[in-house]
Design a protein around this motif. Structure first.
Motif, short mmCIF file in Angstrom:
data_model
loop_
_atom_site.label_atom_id
_atom_site.label_comp_id
_atom_site.label_asym_id
_atom_site.label_seq_id
_atom_site.Cartn_x
_atom_site.Cartn_y
_atom_site.Cartn_z
N LYS A 6 0.83 -1.21 0.00
CA LYS A 6 0.00 0.00 0.00
C LYS A 6 0.86 1.25 0.00
O LYS A 6 0.55 2.23 -0.67
N TYR A 7 1.94 1.21 0.77
CA TYR A 7 2.82 2.37 0.90
C TYR A 7 4.13 2.10 0.16
O TYR A 7 4.86 1.18 0.49
N LYS A 8 4.42 2.90 -0.83
CA LYS A 8 5.58 2.66 -1.70
C LYS A 8 6.88 3.21 -1.13
O LYS A 8 7.96 2.68 -1.40
N ARG A 9 6.78 4.30 -0.39
CA ARG A 9 7.97 4.89 0.23
C ARG A 9 7.70 5.07 1.72
O ARG A 9 6.73 5.73 2.10
N SER A 43 12.75 -4.79 2.11
CA SER A 43 13.44 -4.23 0.94
C SER A 43 13.21 -5.07 -0.30
O SER A 43 13.18 -4.55 -1.42
N ARG A 44 13.01 -6.36 -0.12
CA ARG A 44 12.78 -7.26 -1.26
C ARG A 44 11.40 -7.09 -1.87
O ARG A 44 11.14 -7.56 -2.98
N THR A 45 10.50 -6.42 -1.15
CA THR A 45 9.15 -6.22 -1.69
C THR A 45 9.11 -5.10 -2.73
O THR A 45 8.11 -4.93 -3.41
N GLY A 46 10.18 -4.32 -2.80
CA GLY A 46 10.20 -3.19 -3.71
C GLY A 46 9.89 -1.87 -3.04
O GLY A 46 9.91 -0.82 -3.68
N VAL A 47 9.63 -1.91 -1.73
CA VAL A 47 9.38 -0.68 -0.99
C VAL A 47 10.66 0.16 -0.95
O VAL A 47 11.77 -0.37 -0.81
N GLU A 48 10.51 1.47 -1.08
CA GLU A 48 11.63 2.39 -0.90
C GLU A 48 11.67 2.73 0.59
O GLU A 48 10.77 3.40 1.11
N LEU A 49 12.72 2.26 1.26
CA LEU A 49 12.75 2.31 2.72
C LEU A 49 13.87 3.21 3.24
O LEU A 49 15.03 3.04 2.90
N ALA A 50 13.48 4.16 4.09
CA ALA A 50 14.43 4.99 4.81
C ALA A 50 14.23 4.75 6.31
O ALA A 50 13.11 4.43 6.74
N ASP A 144 12.60 11.70 17.06
CA ASP A 144 11.23 11.62 16.55
C ASP A 144 10.95 12.79 15.62
O ASP A 144 10.35 12.63 14.55
N THR A 145 11.39 13.98 16.02
CA THR A 145 11.23 15.14 15.15
C THR A 145 12.06 14.97 13.88
O THR A 145 11.61 15.30 12.78
N ALA A 146 13.27 14.41 14.02
CA ALA A 146 14.11 14.13 12.85
C ALA A 146 13.40 13.17 11.90
O ALA A 146 13.44 13.34 10.68
N ALA A 147 12.73 12.17 12.47
CA ALA A 147 12.02 11.18 11.64
C ALA A 147 10.89 11.85 10.87
O ALA A 147 10.70 11.61 9.67
N ALA A 148 10.12 12.69 11.55
CA ALA A 148 9.03 13.41 10.87
C ALA A 148 9.58 14.32 9.78
O ALA A 148 9.05 14.37 8.65
N ILE A 154 11.52 13.50 2.13
CA ILE A 154 11.62 12.48 1.07
C ILE A 154 10.25 12.15 0.49
O ILE A 154 10.13 11.28 -0.37
N LYS A 155 9.21 12.82 1.01
CA LYS A 155 7.82 12.58 0.57
C LYS A 155 7.41 11.13 0.80
O LYS A 155 6.85 10.46 -0.08
N ALA A 156 7.67 10.65 2.01
CA ALA A 156 7.26 9.30 2.39
C ALA A 156 5.73 9.22 2.44
O ALA A 156 5.05 10.19 2.78
N ASP A 157 5.20 8.05 2.12
CA ASP A 157 3.75 7.84 2.19
C ASP A 157 3.28 7.62 3.62
O ASP A 157 2.12 7.87 3.93
#
Length: 239
Positions: A6-9, A43-50, A144-148, A154-157
């Motif tokens: 459902k979520y690509k990034r 990572s093997r699912t194709g998700v762009e992961l940070a 936590d603020t850094a994560a947000a 990066i325009k994460a979903d």
């Protein structure tokens, strides 16, 4: 699996305590191994992961400053602690043949890459796992603020916040057995009730930029997969 995403990034926030022993302290290779294997699957699912890592298993700047140390320098030491976790996680992931980049807001020349958004976006498109270290690079801000912030940049979903409990509760479930688990909350619910799942700056930043958050238990290795697939897990925070 790819068709079920459902979520690509995705931005995954890992607390430093998750890398430590039962008390959340130190560097436990087994914890890194477990997390790395789960990240490998994702990572093997194709998700762009940070990933944004905390450093609380080594040192918390805010806690150190309470002993009379300079808050600025205490936070800088805490930023270095996040880089230690990031490098350890990178090495573990690369041992599983997962291409990984460590990008730090705090410059550590010849060891990590400096944060350059354009480069990070390219790494994600190339399906490299990007680990953000150094928090925001500034004192007085939590990871936590850094994560947000990084998720928005990066325009994460979605942002996934990994914790040691099943989601957001009305009280600490480890101290109050009657604490209620919330399945869904608005940003304002978290802010007005000061639920404490994340610092208020992180929640406010997420609300302003419409970044949804899922808070989940990292100890269940299937939770991240479920969240990325859109299956109900943990607590959803959004509009």
């Amino acid at each position: 699996m790819k068709s079920a995403i459902k979520y690509k990034r995705v931005l995954l926030k890992l607390s430093g305590e998750g890398f430590g022993d039962e008390g959340g302290r130190g560097l436990e290779s087994e914890r890194f191994d477990t997390l790395a294997k789960e990240i490998q699957k994702i990572s093997r699912t194709g998700v762009e992961l940070a990933i944004v890592v905390g450093g609380g298993n080594i040192l918390r700047g805010a806690k150190l400053s309470n002993t009379g140390k300079s808050r600025v320098q205490a936070d800088q030491i805490g930023m270095i602690a996040t880089a230690i976790n990031a490098l350890f996680l990178q090495d573990t992931l690369e041992g599983l043949s997962v291409e990984t980049r460590v990008v730090s807001a705090l410059e550590i020349k010849n060891i990590t890459e400096p944060f350059v958004l354009r480069n990070c976006l390219q790494y994600l498109k190339e399906k490299n796992v990007v680990i953000f270290a150094g928090g925001t690079g500034n004192p007085y801000f939590t990871t936590d603020t850094a994560a947000a912030l990084r998720a928005i940049e990066i325009k994460a979903d979605i942002m996934l916040k990994a914790t040691q409990v099943d989601g957001v509760y009305s009280d600490d479930p480890r101290k109050n057995v009657s604490a209620k688990l919330y399945k869904k909350l608005t940003y304002m619910d978290v802010l007005s009730e000061q639920l404490g799942v994340m610092d208020l700056t992180a929640i406010s930043l997420s609300m302003e930029n419409k970044l949804p958050i899922i808070v989940l238990n990292i100890n269940n290795c299937k939770n991240i997969e479920k969240a990325i697939s859109g299956k109900p897990v943990g607590t959803y925070i959004g509009e």
